[in-house]
Design an enzyme around this catalytic site. Sequence first.
Site, PDB file in Angstrom:
ATOM      1  N   GLY A 231       0.711  -1.518   0.001  1.00 12.14           N
ATOM      2  CA  GLY A 231      -0.154   0.317   0.055  1.00 12.14           C
ATOM      3  C   GLY A 231       0.819   1.250   0.024  1.00 12.14           C
ATOM      4  O   GLY A 231       1.821   1.234  -0.662  1.00 12.14           O
ATOM      5  N   GLY A 234       4.688   1.334   0.115  1.00 15.72           N
ATOM      6  CA  GLY A 234       5.445   1.034  -1.169  1.00 15.72           C
ATOM      7  C   GLY A 234       5.573  -0.555  -1.331  1.00 15.72           C
ATOM      8  O   GLY A 234       4.720  -1.451  -1.063  1.00 15.72           O
ATOM      9  N   ASP A 260      -1.629  -3.992  -9.991  1.00 18.05           N
ATOM     10  CA  ASP A 260      -1.526  -4.485 -11.388  1.00 18.05           C
ATOM     11  C   ASP A 260      -0.532  -3.557 -12.136  1.00 18.05           C
ATOM     12  O   ASP A 260       0.192  -4.264 -13.119  1.00 18.05           O
ATOM     13  CB  ASP A 260      -2.751  -4.488 -12.154  1.00 18.05           C
ATOM     14  CG  ASP A 260      -3.813  -5.276 -11.215  1.00 18.05           C
ATOM     15  OD1 ASP A 260      -3.426  -6.297 -10.560  1.00 18.05           O
ATOM     16  OD2 ASP A 260      -5.016  -4.750 -11.148  1.00 18.05           O
TER      17      ASP A 260
END
Length: 316
Positions: A231, A234, A260
């Site tokens: 998140g 990183g 993604d």
Amino acid sequence: MTAGGGARIVCVALNPALDITYVSEHFAAGEANRVSRVYAQAGGKAVNVARLLRQAGHDVVVTGFAGGLVGDEIAGHLDRWALPHCLVRSAAGSRRTVSAFSTEDAAATGYNESGPPIAAAEWERFSDGFTQLIHGAAAVVLSGSLPAGLPVDAYRTLAAAAADAGAPAFVDAHAAPLLAAIGAKPALVKPNEHELAEAAGLAVPVPLPAAAHAARQLLAGGAQGVVVSLGARGLLGVRPGMSLLAAPPAQRGNPVGAGDAALAALVHGHLAGEPWPDRLRRAAAMSAAAVRQPVAGAVDADDVTELEPLVTVSGL
């Protein structure tokens, strides 16, 4: 991120979806909410990765299952994007996902259907076609949930077939399919924090030392590399003898699809032979840039250019 040419990348979307995104200033639970903007497009993790790799200039093909009217819509979107696909028709209809994104507090709430049950004959038909499709492929991306009816080791089977064909496999999956897949020695597995916690029996948020330890366990199980999406903290990259954290500047926006975007950058970096610090820096910048977009599977190249120099990469 510019492609260097070469053979195609096969992106496997066993459980694609029609992604519907509602955007409004505020959503209140238990109340009727007005929606200011609506987006509807083909999605699912592997489709999002394929779009971004195609945007970068790679030759890409999407394969998986599609059924019913929703499956027709998914195929129609791929056609409009000029994204080649080889989808096996399933008797049951494909799924939808709904995300409600509030611009006021940058909160995203998702509602994900499980997807259609896949019959044994459909899985066999897909497997036969997959073996032919990966001949000469540059890489295989195995990303997203498994629909009902498929064996939990489906990704392991496909990753092993990719290895036999000389194509590196990249896996992004939940706990059981992920743990099964590492036995096929994929080039990279990329769980997010929740998926890693599920696989390792940890609580979220996972402290960095615990996340690094869990990632090393995946290496011990057979994965050649592990990158964990944490998140706002990183990307944690772990390989034998290496543990790096790539931290982008904080972003406010829709986080759906950020992982993604990171995976697309990591596949590109692998094929380009980029040093690990560089590919992690680019992946973190891609992930942060994706947060700025209202929907998954989209990144503005100018945002990546702006953000990449601002990513810090440090050893653990």
